[in-house]
Design an enzyme around this catalytic site. Structure first.
Site, PDB file in Angstrom:
ATOM      1  N   TYR A 251      -9.184  -3.945 -16.482  1.00 48.53           N
ATOM      2  CA  TYR A 251      -8.457  -3.924 -17.759  1.00 48.53           C
ATOM      3  C   TYR A 251      -7.318  -2.896 -17.707  1.00 48.53           C
ATOM      4  O   TYR A 251      -7.069  -2.302 -16.658  1.00 48.53           O
ATOM      5  CB  TYR A 251      -9.444  -3.701 -18.913  1.00 48.53           C
ATOM      6  CG  TYR A 251     -10.470  -4.823 -18.962  1.00 48.53           C
ATOM      7  CD1 TYR A 251     -10.058  -6.132 -19.225  1.00 48.53           C
ATOM      8  CD2 TYR A 251     -11.811  -4.610 -18.664  1.00 48.53           C
ATOM      9  CE1 TYR A 251     -10.968  -7.188 -19.218  1.00 48.53           C
ATOM     10  CE2 TYR A 251     -12.728  -5.662 -18.656  1.00 48.53           C
ATOM     11  CZ  TYR A 251     -12.298  -6.948 -18.930  1.00 48.53           C
ATOM     12  OH  TYR A 251     -13.187  -7.990 -18.919  1.00 48.53           O
TER      13      TYR A 251
ATOM     14  N   ALA B 271     -12.371   0.800 -16.425  1.00 47.47           N
ATOM     15  CA  ALA B 271     -12.980   0.021 -15.336  1.00 47.47           C
ATOM     16  C   ALA B 271     -12.596  -1.457 -15.399  1.00 47.47           C
ATOM     17  O   ALA B 271     -11.860  -1.895 -16.281  1.00 47.47           O
ATOM     18  CB  ALA B 271     -14.502   0.168 -15.406  1.00 47.47           C
ATOM     19  N   HIS B 272     -13.072  -2.203 -14.389  1.00 51.03           N
ATOM     20  CA  HIS B 272     -13.177  -3.667 -14.417  1.00 51.03           C
ATOM     21  C   HIS B 272     -11.889  -4.458 -14.576  1.00 51.03           C
ATOM     22  O   HIS B 272     -11.917  -5.579 -15.099  1.00 51.03           O
ATOM     23  CB  HIS B 272     -14.187  -4.093 -15.509  1.00 51.03           C
ATOM     24  CG  HIS B 272     -15.572  -3.606 -15.213  1.00 51.03           C
ATOM     25  ND1 HIS B 272     -16.543  -3.517 -16.159  1.00 51.03           N
ATOM     26  CD2 HIS B 272     -16.128  -3.169 -14.067  1.00 51.03           C
ATOM     27  CE1 HIS B 272     -17.668  -3.040 -15.614  1.00 51.03           C
ATOM     28  NE2 HIS B 272     -17.419  -2.818 -14.340  1.00 51.03           N
TER      29      HIS B 272
ATOM     30  N   HIS C  52     -12.573   2.988 -21.581  1.00 51.12           N
ATOM     31  CA  HIS C  52     -12.853   1.915 -20.615  1.00 51.12           C
ATOM     32  C   HIS C  52     -11.756   1.927 -19.553  1.00 51.12           C
ATOM     33  O   HIS C  52     -10.683   1.369 -19.738  1.00 51.12           O
ATOM     34  CB  HIS C  52     -12.902   0.572 -21.342  1.00 51.12           C
ATOM     35  CG  HIS C  52     -13.520  -0.540 -20.520  1.00 51.12           C
ATOM     36  ND1 HIS C  52     -13.682  -0.464 -19.155  1.00 51.12           N
ATOM     37  CD2 HIS C  52     -14.027  -1.750 -20.890  1.00 51.12           C
ATOM     38  CE1 HIS C  52     -14.253  -1.594 -18.718  1.00 51.12           C
ATOM     39  NE2 HIS C  52     -14.479  -2.376 -19.755  1.00 51.12           N
TER      40      HIS C  52
ATOM     41  N   GLN D  29     -17.142   2.505 -26.731  1.00 44.12           N
ATOM     42  CA  GLN D  29     -16.266   2.261 -25.572  1.00 44.12           C
ATOM     43  C   GLN D  29     -14.939   1.689 -26.065  1.00 44.12           C
ATOM     44  O   GLN D  29     -14.899   0.582 -26.607  1.00 44.12           O
ATOM     45  CB  GLN D  29     -16.904   1.294 -24.565  1.00 44.12           C
ATOM     46  CG  GLN D  29     -16.065   1.242 -23.278  1.00 44.12           C
ATOM     47  CD  GLN D  29     -16.518   0.204 -22.279  1.00 44.12           C
ATOM     48  OE1 GLN D  29     -16.665  -0.968 -22.622  1.00 44.12           O
ATOM     49  NE2 GLN D  29     -16.711   0.612 -21.038  1.00 44.12           N
TER      50      GLN D  29
END
Ligand SMILES: Cc1cc2nc3c(=O)[nH]c(=O)nc-3n(C[C@H](O)[C@H](O)[C@H](O)COP(=O)(O)O)c2cc1C
Length: 369
Positions: A185, A182-183, A180, A103
């Protein structure tokens, strides 16, 4: 055991060129045990414990450049030393027949001067700061420095960092990469209208806000091939003050746009995981995105054995991704197969730097055979 009694999660699945023997995937899990951003030998045991023949593992978030970090001791993949350090870890997973994706990650504004080269400001699509937050351990307060808004001419350089990180991941032996996205960042910061306040071609409309993510996808596809590329998205999540006013439209737009690049998989976090670590009742579902996306569709967030089996049986997803349960149960696929009891996870040791405690010391099922 008769074929019809095999749990749906334990059935094989062909993901592009990869022949998976079951549908239980190790989630990307940051463990903060990669001292000075270099993967350590103790990760060999950690990942190999969680490897099954034909099982898919996604490595923890791994920084693409020296500006990508926002937490202590997370691994990177931008230096030769880091690439070399990943090799024995990847080899150990392969030796047991696992399939291993890296990731790749940039924290963007979820960082501070202390994590940045020369104590500079973290970079983002915006110059809006985050308010201080309690860290995932529930104790420490994470302070964030005011980010520096990337100039439009700098954006291709960051895209290129992702490209090189993907190339390095292949050099380290990984089978592919997961972007990545997501979330809260960097990639997510660009996509979400709570954060992105740009007025150039990277901000404003949905299409403009998704441009950075899709440029990263395109660069990586160009570099390593679409059959080795996945992406993780959390359109419904609002972590790190990164929410969107129309998550369904965002998720759908991304699912449809990703089809053009023919990437291997799309991995989405359930709407019920709106807030870190908690499940919410929600009327929303990932079904529209599942239907819109042509490749392998993975779901994550709050799954147990029962609803994971249901997700596969109802064709809601191709694969189910497990985080905390897999962290605490290195032999999770076996336990699911036998419907055996599970170890409980201990939050207090998620992010400590100990090379064993809460990392490689969760017990395997004792077999009486
Ligand atoms: C200790 C820990 C570390 C995590 N690190 C990452 C990460 O590096 N990248 C990521 O995309 N998600 C990360 N997550 C989120 C998980 O991948 C997963 O989506 C989340 O835990 C919800 O799934 P679960 O209910 O199966 O645990 C992390 C979660 C935990 C608990």
């Amino acid at each position: 055991m008769a074929a019809e009694t095999i749990a749906p999660l334990l059935t094989p699945y062909k993901m592009g060129n990869f022949h998976l023997s079951h549908r239980i995937v190790l989630a990307p899990l940051t463990r903060q045990r990669s001292y000075k951003n270099v993967p350590q030998p103790h990760a060999i045991l950690y990942y190999s414990q969680r490897t099954t023949k034909g099982g898919l593992l996604i490595a923890e978030a791994t920084g693409v450049s020296d500006t990508a970090q926002g937490y202590p001791d997370t691994p990177g993949i931008w230096t030769k030393e880091q690439v070399e350090a990943w090799k024995p870890i990847v080899d150990a997973v392969h030796a047991k027949g696992g399939i291993f994706f890296c990731q790749i990650w940039h924290a963007g504004r979820v960082s501070n001067y202390g994590f940045q080269p020369n104590g500079e400001a973290p970079i983002s699509c915006t110059d809006k700061s985050l308010t201080p937050q309690i860290r995932a351990n529930g104790i420490d307060v994470a302070g964030f420095s005011t980010p520096r808004r990337l100039g439009i001419e700098e954006i291709p350089l960051v895209v290129n960092d992702f490209r090189i990180a993907a190339r390095n991941a292949m050099e380290a032996g990984f089978d592919g990469v997961e972007i990545h996205g997501a979330h809260g960042y960097l990639v997510d910061q660009f996509m979400k209208d709570q954060v992105n306040d740009r007025t150039d071609k990277y901000g404003g409309s949905l299409e403009n806000r998704c441009r950075f993510a899709l440029e990263v996808v395109e660069a990586i596809v160009d570099e390593i091939g679409a059959d080795k590329v996945g992406i993780r998205l959390s359109p419904f999540a609002d972590y790190m003050e990164s929410a969107d006013s129309n998550p369904e439209a965002l998720g759908l737009y991304m699912a449809e746009s990703l089809n053009k690049y023919k990437i291997l998989y799309c991995h989405m976090v359930e709407p019920r995981m709106k807030t870190v670590g908690e499940k919410f009742e929600t009327p929303h579902s990932l079904l529209p995105m599942r239907k819109a996306f042509n490749g392998t569709f993975m779901v994550a967030g709050g799954y147990d054995r029962e609803d994971g089996n249901k997700a596969i049986a109802t064709n809601y997803a191709d694969l189910v991704v497990y985080g905390r349960l897999f962290l605490a149960n290195p032999d999770l696929p076996r336990r699911f197969e036998l419907d055996a009891p599970l170890n409980k996870y201990n939050r207090d040791t998620f992010y400590i730097s100990d090379p064993v405690l809460g990392y490689t010391d969760y017990p395997f099922l004792e077999t009486t055979e």
